[in-house]
Design a protein around this motif. Structure first.
Motif, mmCIF file in Angstrom:
data_model
loop_
_atom_site.group_PDB
_atom_site.id
_atom_site.type_symbol
_atom_site.label_atom_id
_atom_site.label_comp_id
_atom_site.label_asym_id
_atom_site.label_seq_id
_atom_site.Cartn_x
_atom_site.Cartn_y
_atom_site.Cartn_z
ATOM 1 N N GLU A 80 0.823 -1.213 0.000
ATOM 2 C CA GLU A 80 0.000 0.000 0.000
ATOM 3 C C GLU A 80 0.852 1.255 0.000
ATOM 4 O O GLU A 80 0.440 2.302 -0.512
ATOM 5 C CB GLU A 80 -0.929 -0.005 1.213
ATOM 6 C CG GLU A 80 -2.075 -1.007 1.107
ATOM 7 C CD GLU A 80 -2.921 -1.037 2.374
ATOM 8 O OE1 GLU A 80 -2.661 -0.209 3.283
ATOM 9 O OE2 GLU A 80 -3.824 -1.881 2.464
ATOM 10 N N GLN A 81 2.049 1.171 0.567
ATOM 11 C CA GLN A 81 2.959 2.319 0.591
ATOM 12 C C GLN A 81 3.824 2.424 -0.659
ATOM 13 O O GLN A 81 4.691 3.297 -0.757
ATOM 14 C CB GLN A 81 3.856 2.234 1.829
ATOM 15 C CG GLN A 81 3.110 2.395 3.137
ATOM 16 C CD GLN A 81 2.376 3.724 3.224
ATOM 17 O OE1 GLN A 81 2.967 4.774 2.978
ATOM 18 N NE2 GLN A 81 1.097 3.681 3.564
ATOM 19 N N ASN A 82 3.599 1.499 -1.620
ATOM 20 C CA ASN A 82 4.296 1.537 -2.916
ATOM 21 C C ASN A 82 5.814 1.433 -2.792
ATOM 22 O O ASN A 82 6.555 2.071 -3.550
ATOM 23 C CB ASN A 82 3.929 2.820 -3.687
ATOM 24 C CG ASN A 82 2.459 2.875 -4.044
ATOM 25 O OD1 ASN A 82 1.885 1.886 -4.510
ATOM 26 N ND2 ASN A 82 1.835 4.016 -3.817
ATOM 27 N N ALA A 105 2.724 -8.087 -6.767
ATOM 28 C CA ALA A 105 2.970 -6.653 -6.873
ATOM 29 C C ALA A 105 4.282 -6.329 -7.578
ATOM 30 O O ALA A 105 4.573 -5.154 -7.840
ATOM 31 C CB ALA A 105 2.971 -6.033 -5.476
#
Length: 352
Positions: A80-82, A105
Motif C-alpha cells: 500500500e505504501q508503494n 505486486a
C-alpha cells in the motif's frame, strides 16, 4: 486483521536526501518489531535505518510478528505504501505468507535472516522474487566438505559424530563428499556425547592412525576429546562446525582447534560501517550488520536505473559493508560465507 504500523524516516533531517539530488529511494523493512522476537527485529531496524541514513534513503517499516498473519499484514502494508523493494524477515512462516503478495505486486524481497533451503529451491516453481543474503540451512554442511577435504586429502583423517541430527548431517555429508572424491576416512564412528571423558574415543582414533578428525558435535565434547588425546601424547588435529562458537565449556578448548563457521560480522565489516555504528552508539550484534548490508544492497539496486529492481539484483554485483553480493539463479548468494578458523587460546582467527 492484525494492526500494523509503518514509520518513514524522512522526518529526520539526517535521513533526508540532499535537496540537490533526485528523490530519495525508498526501502521497505519487514521485521518482527513486537512480541518475543522484538529484540532481533530491533537489530534489523537499527541496521536498516543506519544504512538508509548513510545512503540518503527512506525506510518504511512493517511488523511481521514472526507469524503467518503478521507476514501477510506486513506485505499488504508495504504494498500500500508503494515500496519498490523490501528488506527483512526472520521467520519462514512470515516470509512464505508475504512472498505471493510481493510477487503479484512485482516487489523483490532481500532477506538477511531466513535460512530455510526450500525458500529459494522452489523459486522456479513459485516465481517468488526473493534474494537471500543469509546462509542457507545446508550451507554449513557443504562448507565443511568444501573447506576441509582439499586440506586433508594427504592426511589420515577420521569422521565422528555425536548422534544428533546436527552432528550426523555434518559428518555424513563430509563422508559422502569424500567418497565422491575417492577419499576414504581411516575411521568413522558415532560417540556418546556429554560424558566426563572421551578416553575411549581418543583411543580408537589413535589406533586407527588418524592424524586429523572432524567432530560433528558441540564445543564441550570437542574440548574433552582434545584434552584426553593430549593426555595420551596423541597429536590430533580436531575440527568442528560453528557450534564451537557456543559459550565457554567447563573444559577449555585446546589451542589449534579448527572451526568451519561464519565470521563475526563486525570483524569483516568495512571501516565506514563500523564508524557509522560507533557514532550512532549501536552495538553490531546479531542482525544489525546483515540488515545494514542488505539495505545498502537494496539502495544500490534502486539506483542502477536500468530497469526493474529484481533484474538489477539478478545480474549485478554490489559492494556492501560485508563484501560483494551477487546472486545465483535461485536467489542465493554466490559468495561463500563460511570460512576456516583456528582457535588461538582466546578467540578464533581466520586461516588464510
Amino acid at each position: 486483521m492484525r494492526c500494523f504500523a509503518f514509520f518513514i524516516l524522512s522526518s529526520l533531517a539526517a535521513f533526508s536526501p540532499p535537496a540537490a539530488h533526485a528523490q530519495a529511494p525508498v526501502v521497505g523493512l519487514a521485521a518482527p518489531l513486537t512480541d518475543s522476537f522484538a529484540l532481533l527485529g530491533q537489530q534489523m531496524r537499527d541496521g536498516a535505518r543506519l544504512a538508509a541514513q548513510a545512503g540518503g534513503a527512506q525506510i518504511v517499516e512493517a511488523d511481521t510478528q514472526c507469524s503467518t498473519e503478521g507476514g501477510e499484514a506486513a506485505a499488504r502494508a508495504l504494498i500500500e505504501q508503494n515500496v519498490p523493494v523490501v528488506v527483512g524477515f526472520l521467520c519462514t512462516d512470515a516470509i512464505e505468507a508475504a512472498l505471493p503478495l510481493f510477487a503479484e505486486a512485482g516487489i523483490p524481497v532481500i532477506t538477511p535472516g531466513v535460512r530455510t533451503a526450500t525458500l529459494t529451491d522452489q523459486r522456479e516453481r513459485t516465481g517468488w522474487p526473493v534474494f537471500r543474503t543469509a546462509p542457507r540451512a545446508d550451507a554449513e554442511r557443504d562448507a565443511v566438505a568444501d573447506i576441509l577435504l582439499p586440506r586433508w586429502r594427504e592426511n589420515f583423517f577420521a569422521i565422528v559424530d555425536d548422534g544428533t541430527i546436527y552432528g550426523r548431517e555434518l559428518a555424513e555429508n563430509l563422508r559422502a563428499t569424500a567418497e565422491l572424491q575417492e577419499l576414504k576416512p581411516v575411521f568413522v564412528d558415532t560417540f556418546r556425547p556429554q560424558l566426563d571423558n572421551q578416553i575411549g574415543l581418543a583411543g580408537r582414533l589413535k589406533r586407527s592412525g588418524a592424524t586429523h578428525v572432524f567432530v560433528g558435535g558441540d564445543r564441550s565434547d570437542i574440548a574433552i576429546l582434545s584434552r584426553d588425546a593430549g593426555g595420551m601424547d596423541y597429536d590430533l588435529v580436531i575440527a568442528g562446525g560453528e557450534a564451537l562458537r557456543a559459550e565457554e565449556s567447563a573444559i577449555p578448548l585446546a589451542e589449534g582447534t579448527l572451526m568451519v563457521g561464519l565470521p563475526r560480522w563486525a570483524d569483516i565489516a568495512t571501516d565506514s560501517a563500523g564508524k557509522a555504528l560507533e557514532e550512532a552508539g549501536i552495538i553490531p550484534d546479531g542482525y544489525v550488520l546483515p540488515a545494514f548490508a542488505a539495505t545498502e544492497l537494496a539502495i544500490a539496486a534502486l539506483r542502477t536505473g536500468s530497469g526493474p529492481v529484481a533484474d538489477a539484483l539478478e545480474s549485478g554485483t554490489f559492494q556492501t559493508a560485508l563484501g560483494p553480493y551477487s546472486f545465483d539463479r535461485k536467489g542465493d548468494l554466490e559468495q561463500p560465507l563460511y570460512r576456516l578458523f583456528r582457535f588461538d587460546g582466546q578467540t578464533f582467527q581466520e586461516v588464510e
